[in-house]
Design a protein around this motif. Structure first.
Motif, PDB file in Angstrom:
ATOM      1  N   GLY A  86       0.781  -1.217   0.000  1.00  0.00           N
ATOM      2  CA  GLY A  86       0.000   0.000   0.000  1.00  0.00           C
ATOM      3  C   GLY A  86       0.818   1.275   0.000  1.00  0.00           C
ATOM      4  O   GLY A  86       0.266   2.374   0.016  1.00  0.00           O
ATOM      5  N   THR A  87       2.146   1.168  -0.045  1.00  0.00           N
ATOM      6  CA  THR A  87       2.996   2.353  -0.030  1.00  0.00           C
ATOM      7  C   THR A  87       3.219   2.877  -1.443  1.00  0.00           C
ATOM      8  O   THR A  87       2.789   2.273  -2.429  1.00  0.00           O
ATOM      9  N   LEU A  88       3.973   3.979  -1.522  1.00  0.00           N
ATOM     10  CA  LEU A  88       4.342   4.549  -2.821  1.00  0.00           C
ATOM     11  C   LEU A  88       5.500   3.789  -3.467  1.00  0.00           C
ATOM     12  O   LEU A  88       6.003   4.197  -4.503  1.00  0.00           O
ATOM     13  N   GLY A  89       5.926   2.707  -2.852  1.00  0.00           N
ATOM     14  CA  GLY A  89       7.025   1.931  -3.423  1.00  0.00           C
ATOM     15  C   GLY A  89       8.361   2.617  -3.234  1.00  0.00           C
ATOM     16  O   GLY A  89       8.771   2.892  -2.112  1.00  0.00           O
ATOM     17  N   VAL A  90       9.038   2.910  -4.344  1.00  0.00           N
ATOM     18  CA  VAL A  90      10.377   3.492  -4.287  1.00  0.00           C
ATOM     19  C   VAL A  90      10.386   4.820  -3.532  1.00  0.00           C
ATOM     20  O   VAL A  90      11.307   5.093  -2.762  1.00  0.00           O
ATOM     21  N   GLU A  91       9.389   5.656  -3.732  1.00  0.00           N
ATOM     22  CA  GLU A  91       9.353   6.948  -3.045  1.00  0.00           C
ATOM     23  C   GLU A  91       9.272   6.777  -1.536  1.00  0.00           C
ATOM     24  O   GLU A  91       9.869   7.530  -0.783  1.00  0.00           O
ATOM     25  N   TRP A  92       8.521   5.788  -1.103  1.00  0.00           N
ATOM     26  CA  TRP A  92       8.445   5.467   0.330  1.00  0.00           C
ATOM     27  C   TRP A  92       9.815   5.048   0.841  1.00  0.00           C
ATOM     28  O   TRP A  92      10.278   5.509   1.879  1.00  0.00           O
ATOM     29  N   LEU A  93      10.481   4.176   0.100  1.00  0.00           N
ATOM     30  CA  LEU A  93      11.801   3.689   0.505  1.00  0.00           C
ATOM     31  C   LEU A  93      12.827   4.818   0.500  1.00  0.00           C
ATOM     32  O   LEU A  93      13.731   4.861   1.340  1.00  0.00           O
ATOM     33  N   ARG A  94      12.699   5.749  -0.441  1.00  0.00           N
ATOM     34  CA  ARG A  94      13.618   6.882  -0.497  1.00  0.00           C
ATOM     35  C   ARG A  94      13.493   7.742   0.768  1.00  0.00           C
ATOM     36  O   ARG A  94      14.480   8.156   1.357  1.00  0.00           O
ATOM     37  N   ARG A  95      12.267   7.982   1.194  1.00  0.00           N
ATOM     38  CA  ARG A  95      12.043   8.775   2.408  1.00  0.00           C
ATOM     39  C   ARG A  95      12.583   8.056   3.640  1.00  0.00           C
ATOM     40  O   ARG A  95      13.196   8.664   4.517  1.00  0.00           O
ATOM     41  N   VAL A  96      12.349   6.744   3.688  1.00  0.00           N
ATOM     42  CA  VAL A  96      12.851   5.952   4.819  1.00  0.00           C
ATOM     43  C   VAL A  96      14.375   6.008   4.868  1.00  0.00           C
ATOM     44  O   VAL A  96      14.982   6.091   5.931  1.00  0.00           O
ATOM     45  N   ALA A  97      15.008   5.987   3.688  1.00  0.00           N
ATOM     46  CA  ALA A  97      16.474   5.994   3.616  1.00  0.00           C
ATOM     47  C   ALA A  97      17.075   7.297   4.137  1.00  0.00           C
ATOM     48  O   ALA A  97      18.250   7.337   4.495  1.00  0.00           O
ATOM     49  N   GLU A  98      16.284   8.352   4.188  1.00  0.00           N
ATOM     50  CA  GLU A  98      16.786   9.639   4.671  1.00  0.00           C
ATOM     51  C   GLU A  98      16.786   9.732   6.195  1.00  0.00           C
ATOM     52  O   GLU A  98      17.365  10.661   6.757  1.00  0.00           O
ATOM     53  N   HIS A  99      16.155   8.778   6.862  1.00  0.00           N
ATOM     54  CA  HIS A  99      16.120   8.801   8.328  1.00  0.00           C
ATOM     55  C   HIS A  99      17.499   8.469   8.901  1.00  0.00           C
ATOM     56  O   HIS A  99      18.243   7.661   8.343  1.00  0.00           O
ATOM     57  N   ARG A 100      17.851   9.094  10.019  1.00  0.00           N
ATOM     58  CA  ARG A 100      19.109   8.820  10.716  1.00  0.00           C
ATOM     59  C   ARG A 100      18.824   8.528  12.183  1.00  0.00           C
ATOM     60  O   ARG A 100      18.041   9.226  12.826  1.00  0.00           O
ATOM     61  N   PHE A 101      19.463   7.494  12.714  1.00  0.00           N
ATOM     62  CA  PHE A 101      19.419   7.235  14.143  1.00  0.00           C
ATOM     63  C   PHE A 101      20.379   8.207  14.843  1.00  0.00           C
ATOM     64  O   PHE A 101      21.229   8.820  14.211  1.00  0.00           O
ATOM     65  N   PHE A 102      20.259   8.306  16.169  1.00  0.00           N
ATOM     66  CA  PHE A 102      21.173   9.113  16.991  1.00  0.00           C
ATOM     67  C   PHE A 102      21.311  10.532  16.406  1.00  0.00           C
ATOM     68  O   PHE A 102      22.401  10.943  15.995  1.00  0.00           O
ATOM     69  N   PRO A 103      20.232  11.291  16.330  1.00  0.00           N
ATOM     70  CA  PRO A 103      20.199  12.535  15.538  1.00  0.00           C
ATOM     71  C   PRO A 103      21.278  13.562  15.874  1.00  0.00           C
ATOM     72  O   PRO A 103      21.885  14.133  14.961  1.00  0.00           O
ATOM     73  N   GLU A 104      21.551  13.800  17.160  1.00  0.00           N
ATOM     74  CA  GLU A 104      22.554  14.824  17.498  1.00  0.00           C
ATOM     75  C   GLU A 104      23.971  14.392  17.119  1.00  0.00           C
ATOM     76  O   GLU A 104      24.817  15.222  16.810  1.00  0.00           O
TER      77      GLU A 104
END
Length: 303
Positions: free
Chosen positions: A277-295
């Protein structure tokens, strides 16, 4: 930290070093080929029993006649095993940090980094699947999608990416929903990191370490300042400096996995909607931009 698994019985008794030396002498250093002595299961061998190989190799059930479904199917199962291994090790590191065993935590982060490299490499077989081959079995997936993986979701939660609504995918399975929710509500690796920094004398606000662990972590300027102090005084804070870079490597390798994921999907199916149900590649692209331990990530701009 449950993974809903149980310790297996031992059909063959454990061997001591003395047992192994004796066996080597009796076989003149050649491989032992007769496993009849002390055997419990006549249809098995010690290796099969230890790794449950007969069970493992019976779990592949492709749903089409398309040959390319085999690498897709088996690689997915390999990834699930690696998610489980990473989840186990991440939680081990978290517990070490709460116990102030920083040197052991750093050592285990080294192992996690090696697992991540293997995990990223698992996209190689999948990337060989052509769009035509994928179309030959994609419909068989129905609404099945990788984001439904409960080991992956628990791994994300354990690293600090807490999104309560993502646990809802498992509500219909009681034991699984309980397991995933427990991970959601438990302290993440980064929660343990901040607690350690506070105990080591860094100026970490109380609100950053005493909070609702099921809620997303909100970056704080004081935490970024603490990381800046560690990076600008590496000799004074040598162990924490090494630790910061080990965490950064974990973050880097995880982002490599996510990025390789969306590139592989883009190559195979373009910009079609995802099966879940996601946008496929666009969803994965957004997820790939996330970073753990932000500071720990944002401080690099200020150094």
């Amino acid at each position: 930290m449950s993974t809903h698994s149980k310790t297996q019985p031992r059909p063959y008794k454990p061997m001591s070093e003395e047992d192994r030396r004796k066996q080597m002498e009796e076989s003149n250093g050649e491989p032992v080929l007769d496993f009849s002595t002390g055997r419990v299961n006549e249809n098995s061998t010690p290796y099969i029993d230890y790794h449950s190989v007969d069970v493992l190799l019976s779990l592949q059930h492709p749903r089409s006649d398309e040959p390319a479904e085999w690498p897709f199917y088996i690689t997915g199962q390999i990834q699930e095993l690696l998610f489980k291994l990473m989840f186990t090790e991440v939680n081990r590191v978290r517990d070490f940090l709460f116990e102030d065993r920083l040197d052991e935590a750093i050592w285990y982060l080294r192992r996690i980094e090696r697992v991540q490299r293997v995990l990223t490499a698992t996209w190689e077989p999948i990337s060989t699947i052509t769009p035509t081959e994928f179309a030959g079995f994609r419909n068989e997936l129905g609404t099945a999608s990788g984001f439904q993986s409960y080991m992956y979701r628990q791994l994300e939660f354990s690293l600090g990416h807490k999104v309560r609504r993502m646990a809802e995918a498992y509500r219909s399975v009681d034991w699984l929903y309980t397991q995933v929710t427990e991970t959601l509500e438990a302290p993440s690796l980064y929660d343990a990191v901040l607690s350690l920094l506070r105990r080591r004398g860094m100026d970490i606000p109380e609100e950053c370490v005493t909070r609702d662990f099921a809620e997303p972590y909100e970056p704080h300027p004081a935490v970024e300042a603490a990381w800046a102090e560690i990076y600008t005084s590496p000799r004074e804070h040598h162990e924490l400096y090494v630790f910061a870079e080990a965490l950064s490597e974990l973050n880097f390798q995880y982002s490599r996995w996510r990025t390789t994921h969306f590139l592989a999907v883009e190559r195979i199916m373009g910009y079609k909607p995802g099966t879940g149900g996601t946008l496929g590649v666009e969803w994965l692209r957004r997820v790939a931009e996330h970073r753990f331990f932000p500071e720990l990530w944002s401080v690099r701009t200020e150094l």
